[in-house]
Scaffold this motif. Structure first.
Motif, PDB file in Angstrom:
ATOM      1  N   UNK A  89       2.173   0.842  -5.788  1.00  0.00           N
ATOM      2  CA  UNK A  89       3.010   1.894  -6.359  1.00  0.00           C
ATOM      3  C   UNK A  89       2.241   2.754  -7.343  1.00  0.00           C
ATOM      4  N   UNK A  90       1.348   2.138  -8.098  1.00  0.00           N
ATOM      5  CA  UNK A  90       0.509   2.909  -9.040  1.00  0.00           C
ATOM      6  C   UNK A  90      -0.415   3.858  -8.287  1.00  0.00           C
ATOM      7  N   UNK A  91      -1.022   3.352  -7.209  1.00  0.00           N
ATOM      8  CA  UNK A  91      -1.867   4.220  -6.389  1.00  0.00           C
ATOM      9  C   UNK A  91      -1.053   5.355  -5.782  1.00  0.00           C
TER      10      UNK A  91
ATOM     11  N   UNK B  46      12.312   0.660   7.145  1.00  0.00           N
ATOM     12  CA  UNK B  46      11.343   0.673   8.233  1.00  0.00           C
ATOM     13  C   UNK B  46       9.999   1.228   7.759  1.00  0.00           C
ATOM     14  N   UNK B  47      10.030   2.276   6.947  1.00  0.00           N
ATOM     15  CA  UNK B  47       8.790   2.865   6.430  1.00  0.00           C
ATOM     16  C   UNK B  47       8.039   1.885   5.528  1.00  0.00           C
ATOM     17  N   UNK B  48       8.770   1.116   4.733  1.00  0.00           N
ATOM     18  CA  UNK B  48       8.122   0.128   3.863  1.00  0.00           C
ATOM     19  C   UNK B  48       7.472  -0.960   4.714  1.00  0.00           C
ATOM     20  N   UNK B  49       8.179  -1.402   5.741  1.00  0.00           N
ATOM     21  CA  UNK B  49       7.607  -2.411   6.642  1.00  0.00           C
ATOM     22  C   UNK B  49       6.351  -1.888   7.329  1.00  0.00           C
ATOM     23  N   UNK B  50       6.385  -0.620   7.730  1.00  0.00           N
ATOM     24  CA  UNK B  50       5.228  -0.014   8.382  1.00  0.00           C
ATOM     25  C   UNK B  50       4.041   0.054   7.434  1.00  0.00           C
TER      26      UNK B  50
ATOM     27  N   UNK C 258       4.875   6.918   5.165  1.00  0.00           N
ATOM     28  CA  UNK C 258       5.249   5.571   4.736  1.00  0.00           C
ATOM     29  C   UNK C 258       5.071   5.419   3.229  1.00  0.00           C
ATOM     30  N   UNK C 259       3.931   5.901   2.734  1.00  0.00           N
ATOM     31  CA  UNK C 259       3.660   5.803   1.299  1.00  0.00           C
ATOM     32  C   UNK C 259       4.650   6.634   0.489  1.00  0.00           C
ATOM     33  N   UNK C 260       5.011   7.801   1.001  1.00  0.00           N
ATOM     34  CA  UNK C 260       5.971   8.658   0.298  1.00  0.00           C
ATOM     35  C   UNK C 260       7.344   7.981   0.199  1.00  0.00           C
ATOM     36  N   UNK C 261       7.762   7.336   1.271  1.00  0.00           N
ATOM     37  CA  UNK C 261       9.048   6.624   1.249  1.00  0.00           C
ATOM     38  C   UNK C 261       8.986   5.431   0.290  1.00  0.00           C
TER      39      UNK C 261
END
Length: 282
Positions: free
Chosen positions: A66-68, A35-39, A6-9
């Motif tokens: 996004x910085x993390x 969907x990945x962003x929502x997750x 999810x974070x990668x997307x």
């Protein structure tokens, strides 16, 4: 705990600037990115984007996450680089990014010799008019038309690529007025286009394209005069309009500093220097 995918997307969405661009970069559809962003939002219990009718916009929390994400991606790539540093065999995947015209005419047609030396290499060629980020692992090796500025990259000047005006022999036998072939608005500020505009001196552009190969093909078809590198003009049997007038741009080879001595990366960069450098003016 959130899902790393999810974070990668989400990171790809930030980098690419839109769902569709991120989806293209990741090789998925835009619904998967959404969907990945929502997750990720559900896992973190944070609102990362404002969902507008035509686009997603980052919230303040989204910018911070996004910085993390950028820091975590950099750490994961560093770990991969560390793990591969002690490999001694030339095998595995190497992603090469370059402008499409250079990738086809200067690189792809010469790769047979590389595979003969290292049959276990797996190459992926990414033709992109915008510069791929080596820091984000969008590519392992890049050929660029300007010196890369990312601080973690090692860049070397391969040489200078000469451009001049070319047309078909039949077109050059025609009477004036002559017309031109150039880039579209997406490349309006490129050095080649600005140089061509000076020579066109207000005369019309019969055809515009952001693809240099299309420009060369159109010139071969008698459409008009194009600003092209010599190797491409020769492919299409084009003749120089004025051999005493030319311009040049720098061609750079870049690789991430952490992987430059990894055997598979070094084998590819050494090969590119060996094969591409002789085609350029030093």
């Amino acid at each position: 705990m959130f899902d790393w995918e999810d974070l990668r997307h989400f990171s790809a969405f930030i980098s690419a600037g839109s769902l569709s661009a991120a989806a293209k970069r990741l090789g998925v559809d835009h619904a998967t990115v959404a969907r990945r962003i929502s997750s990720l939002e559900a896992s973190l219990q944070l609102k990362l984007v404002d969902r507008r009718p035509r686009a997603y916009a980052l919230t303040e929390q989204g910018l911070r996450v996004g910085e993390f994400a950028e820091q975590m991606l950099a750490s994961s790539f560093a770990l991969e680089h560390f793990a591969s540093a002690d490999q001694h065999t030339v095998e595995g995947e190497v992603v090469i990014a370059a402008p499409p015209a250079l990738l086809g005419s200067m690189v792809a047609r010469r790769l047979g010799a590389l595979y003969q030396r290292y049959p276990h290499l797996q190459l992926k060629l990414v033709g992109s008019k915008s510069r791929a980020s080596l820091a984000r692992r969008e590519a392992d090796v890049a050929i660029a038309l300007a010196r890369p500025t990312e601080p973690t990259l090692v860049a070397s000047l391969l040489g200078h690529l000469e451009y001049t005006l070319y047309a078909s022999a039949a077109y050059l036998r025609q009477r004036e007025p002559q017309v031109y072939i150039g880039y579209d608005d997406s490349q309006a500020k490129s050095p080649q286009q600005l140089w061509l505009l000076k020579h066109a001196t207000g005369r019309p552009f019969a055809l515009q394209s952001n693809d240099l190969r299309i420009q060369a093909q159109a010139a071969a078809g008698g459409v008009g005069i194009a600003c092209l590198p010599a190797f491409m003009a020769e492919e299409y049997g084009l003749k120089p309009v004025n051999e005493n007038s030319s311009m040049s741009i720098e061609i750079w080879l870049a690789v991430h500093e952490d992987v430059r001595n990894t055997p598979r990366i070094k084998a590819v960069t050494d090969f590119l220097i060996e094969q591409v450098k002789p085609l350029l003016r030093l």
